[in-house]
Design a protein around this motif. Sequence first.
Motif, mmCIF file in Angstrom:
data_model
loop_
_atom_site.group_PDB
_atom_site.id
_atom_site.type_symbol
_atom_site.label_atom_id
_atom_site.label_comp_id
_atom_site.label_asym_id
_atom_site.label_seq_id
_atom_site.Cartn_x
_atom_site.Cartn_y
_atom_site.Cartn_z
ATOM 1 N N GLU A 458 41.379 24.014 50.006
ATOM 2 C CA GLU A 458 42.245 24.852 49.528
ATOM 3 C C GLU A 458 41.776 25.950 48.330
ATOM 4 O O GLU A 458 41.084 25.439 47.232
ATOM 5 C CB GLU A 458 43.587 24.184 48.833
ATOM 6 C CG GLU A 458 44.700 25.140 48.617
ATOM 7 C CD GLU A 458 45.772 24.254 48.006
ATOM 8 O OE1 GLU A 458 47.052 24.170 48.662
ATOM 9 O OE2 GLU A 458 46.129 23.922 46.777
ATOM 10 N N GLU A 459 42.230 27.176 48.736
ATOM 11 C CA GLU A 459 41.748 27.988 47.885
ATOM 12 C C GLU A 459 42.806 28.969 47.482
ATOM 13 O O GLU A 459 43.633 29.609 48.357
ATOM 14 C CB GLU A 459 40.516 29.095 48.636
ATOM 15 C CG GLU A 459 39.870 30.306 47.625
ATOM 16 C CD GLU A 459 38.793 31.027 48.584
ATOM 17 O OE1 GLU A 459 38.903 32.201 48.443
ATOM 18 O OE2 GLU A 459 38.006 30.320 49.071
ATOM 19 N N VAL A 460 43.015 29.313 46.217
ATOM 20 C CA VAL A 460 44.261 29.645 45.890
ATOM 21 C C VAL A 460 43.711 31.096 44.817
ATOM 22 O O VAL A 460 42.894 30.773 44.026
ATOM 23 C CB VAL A 460 45.143 29.243 44.787
ATOM 24 C CG1 VAL A 460 46.299 29.877 44.213
ATOM 25 C CG2 VAL A 460 45.553 27.795 45.682
ATOM 26 N N PHE A 485 47.451 34.514 46.777
ATOM 27 C CA PHE A 485 47.257 34.084 48.083
ATOM 28 C C PHE A 485 46.784 32.693 48.194
ATOM 29 O O PHE A 485 45.872 32.432 47.453
ATOM 30 C CB PHE A 485 46.477 35.276 48.689
ATOM 31 C CG PHE A 485 46.273 35.048 50.344
ATOM 32 C CD1 PHE A 485 47.304 35.276 51.023
ATOM 33 C CD2 PHE A 485 45.030 34.717 50.658
ATOM 34 C CE1 PHE A 485 46.909 34.927 52.483
ATOM 35 C CE2 PHE A 485 44.703 34.382 52.254
ATOM 36 C CZ PHE A 485 45.752 34.711 53.074
ATOM 37 N N THR A 486 47.012 31.891 48.914
ATOM 38 C CA THR A 486 46.781 30.486 49.268
ATOM 39 C C THR A 486 46.082 30.047 50.581
ATOM 40 O O THR A 486 46.889 30.825 51.628
ATOM 41 C CB THR A 486 47.827 29.358 48.962
ATOM 42 O OG1 THR A 486 48.272 29.518 47.617
ATOM 43 C CG2 THR A 486 47.274 28.124 49.340
ATOM 44 N N LYS A 519 45.051 28.335 57.523
ATOM 45 C CA LYS A 519 46.303 28.598 57.000
ATOM 46 C C LYS A 519 46.290 29.544 55.803
ATOM 47 O O LYS A 519 45.665 29.501 55.138
ATOM 48 C CB LYS A 519 47.462 27.313 56.616
ATOM 49 C CG LYS A 519 47.492 26.318 57.691
ATOM 50 C CD LYS A 519 48.149 24.942 57.093
ATOM 51 C CE LYS A 519 49.556 25.328 56.367
ATOM 52 N NZ LYS A 519 50.090 24.042 55.897
ATOM 53 N N GLY A 520 47.474 30.485 55.905
ATOM 54 C CA GLY A 520 47.362 31.342 54.809
ATOM 55 C C GLY A 520 48.946 31.597 54.370
ATOM 56 O O GLY A 520 49.707 31.769 55.337
ATOM 57 N N ILE A 582 40.194 37.016 54.223
ATOM 58 C CA ILE A 582 41.410 36.571 54.893
ATOM 59 C C ILE A 582 42.400 37.487 54.135
ATOM 60 O O ILE A 582 43.561 38.062 54.555
ATOM 61 C CB ILE A 582 41.670 35.320 55.044
ATOM 62 C CG1 ILE A 582 41.008 34.795 56.123
ATOM 63 C CG2 ILE A 582 43.048 35.073 55.619
ATOM 64 C CD1 ILE A 582 41.138 35.018 57.729
ATOM 65 N N ASN A 583 42.293 37.322 52.687
ATOM 66 C CA ASN A 583 43.388 37.884 51.769
ATOM 67 C C ASN A 583 43.638 39.372 51.996
ATOM 68 O O ASN A 583 42.670 40.116 51.618
ATOM 69 C CB ASN A 583 42.871 37.667 50.213
ATOM 70 C CG ASN A 583 43.892 37.981 49.277
ATOM 71 O OD1 ASN A 583 44.903 38.541 49.592
ATOM 72 N ND2 ASN A 583 43.608 37.339 48.179
#
Length: 830
Positions: A458-460, A485-486, A519-520, A582-583
């Motif tokens: 997971e990257e926030v 953005f997660t 997932k975004g 992706i962000n």
Amino acid sequence: MKQLFPLLLLLALSFNYVNSQRPGGDRERGPIVITGKVLDKDDNLPLEYATLVLQSVSNPDQITGGITDIDGNFEVEAKAGKYNISIEYISYKTYKLPNQTLSESTDLGTIKLALDVAQLEAVEVVGEKTTVEVRLDKKIYNIGKDLTNSGATITDALNNVPSVDVDVEGAISLRGNENVRILINGKPSALAGFGSTDALTQLPADAIEKVEVITSPSARYDAEGTAGILNIILKKEKTLGFNGSVNTTIGYPVNSGISVNANLRTDKFNLFNTTGYSYRDAPGNAFFDNTYSSGSFDRIFEDREYSRLRKGFNTNLGLEYFLTEQSSLTGSVFYRTSKSEDGTENTNKRFISNSLNSETFRTEDENEDDDNYQFSLNYVNNLNDDGQKLTVDLQYSKGEETKTSIIEENNTIPNENLIVLENVFETELQNEYLVQADYVLPMGDAQFEIGYRGTFEEEVTDYRLDSLNQATGQFNINEDLTNKFTYNENVNALYTQYGNKIGKFSFLLGLRLENTQLKGQLDSEFDTSQLEEQLGVDVDVNFDKNYLGLFPTVNFIYELAENENISLGYNRRINRPRGWFINPFPSRSSRTNIFQGNPDLNPAFSNAFDLGYLKRWDKITLTSSIYYQRETDSFERVQEETGQTTTDGIEIIRTIPINLSTNNRIGAEAGMMYSPTKWLRLNSSFNFFRFSTEGIFNDVDYGTTNNSWFARFSSKVSLPEKIDWQTNAFYRGPSSTAQTENSGIFSLNLAFSKDIMKDNGTLSLNVSDLLNSRKRSSYTETEFFTSDSEFQWRRRQITMGFVYRFNQPKERNKGSRGNGGDEGGEEIEG
């Protein structure tokens, strides 16, 4: 760290004292000498640094021994008594002589070790065994002998590895392809910054034991990375007793640091620690000549000066406990913290037609704090002496990165006034869990493997931009660029593979089943309709994608002669987009250039073939291969207009990653090692590749075809008085994409070293980029602007170093415990 060394020394002294006080027949007898010679069973070549272990039968905690010299000979003094004798060497079967009574000096004669059947890939060894090994699916480079690594970082060390190229900005590529997977000890790691290569520029090169270049990965490896895998194996000493080394460096521009490797090993446990601190400045510069077809200015010259101050601390503490003769449990904790202070001064001269209209001066000051933790637990059980093995790994990694930036730009000509003042706040949190289990079952000369691997990431990213409103004197939030953005990436994989050797023919067949979930989730308190309109009506900023794929691997080797073989490999792989690709919210390095992720980006898939040839003569070793790769939905970063301008009328340009339809790459590489005498060693490699891309985005055709190549040459000369001299030269030829042409780059490194203090210490002098020529020159052309630029990431570096080794030889012991195998690289990657 100050309390660790006295503790370790006290433990070592106490351990020796207790052993000396124990009663037993061995203590009263006089000293004897054990001699012998260790050879490779197949080619009768001596095995340097093989380990002789003498374990007292009456007192199993009492262990002594030694290592072989360059000719494979050993001579060890011990007390008379009854011993369990073993001779060990990594990747080879352990030779054992249990319950041997030694009452007088004894010559064990010539002992020949055979390759371990449990490691079928170890089919050939090239040149010096401590330099490079060639296996069925990879090449293993033991780079500790490279003098130019003194005072260098891991990124610098990788640039000396054949097939690998590190550009001036630190981007790592394999055979010219940047879609390469970076692993640490066989696993994704916080040490490598969770896929980013920035952390590798802060870790010392002397922490590396070897680098595995895996261009045809077997099924036990993660399918990520269409170019292949670079697996960095960190040092973990295997010599019995308390030992280690201290490495200090100082250089200009500022490059100072100290790293300490300490190890306490007994028959029951191995306690190891690597700790380092670095303080480095990397001044650089750049020049841009930009022309525009729209906006207020026709031409802008940019002259930039960079300063990058890096202060970093890292430590890795682990304990390997031998539960039984066949099993062990290893726990380790890694911590890295760094503080970066980056400054950029940018002078802009802006022209209308050919006349200077105005001049501005922009400063960008960025402070970045990084904290990374990693906790690992590894269980290995060698179920029997035939190679049956069970391995289980658990790992948790956490990273936190905080950036604050101040961007200020002022007019200097014709009038002095403030144009813009901005504050940027960015926080990135990363969490990753890994669960893995592997089982190996030998079947005569064959071997069967099966395993599971799950990674859950997971990257926030929390990004905020405040701009000064000069009318009110207050900072206002820029709603178009502020977001949270997660991004989640969850991968579950099962694999199985079977290998066998029939006569001169070896093969390894594998199949990997992977399920990938991407997932975004976008969280913003502001209106995002303009953002969604810019991305397109079919793009969903909140997404949940799922991919199920099969990834076969096939590797063959046929031995034409004892020192000659050909190999053939095939594999299918995947390239998953990272979070910043992706962000959807833009971030920027300047007011006029922004980077915007693409939430509609899909993974890329590749099919790759590799045909290799190896030939070894008495003093020359040749490795070569021809390769072909076809990648679908390949990533390409393109630049396009946003339709927006800055407050002073400069066109804002967007860079965005897209999926192109195909990318075809074909190439050939060759490497040669030549040692005409004991005092001279030459090493060279050459890689040529041709790639073509096809694809259309926003009605623009980005298809292109390009040829490029790179070559390196290294020479090492042993001079009198224990002085070594090494020269490394590298050239990367011109290359181009659909929008950019890059000129060739040449660099030259020199290094000298001298052994002192009875070979326990080594002084070194290293000059990186001697000619100060490592600069990237490129030309970019689109329908709306052109850019002619030159960029130098870091100027010529001069570094002096001193290494002191205690209780260990100059060249590290390459032996293993016998049931330990390959240190984390091949065994734990699933």
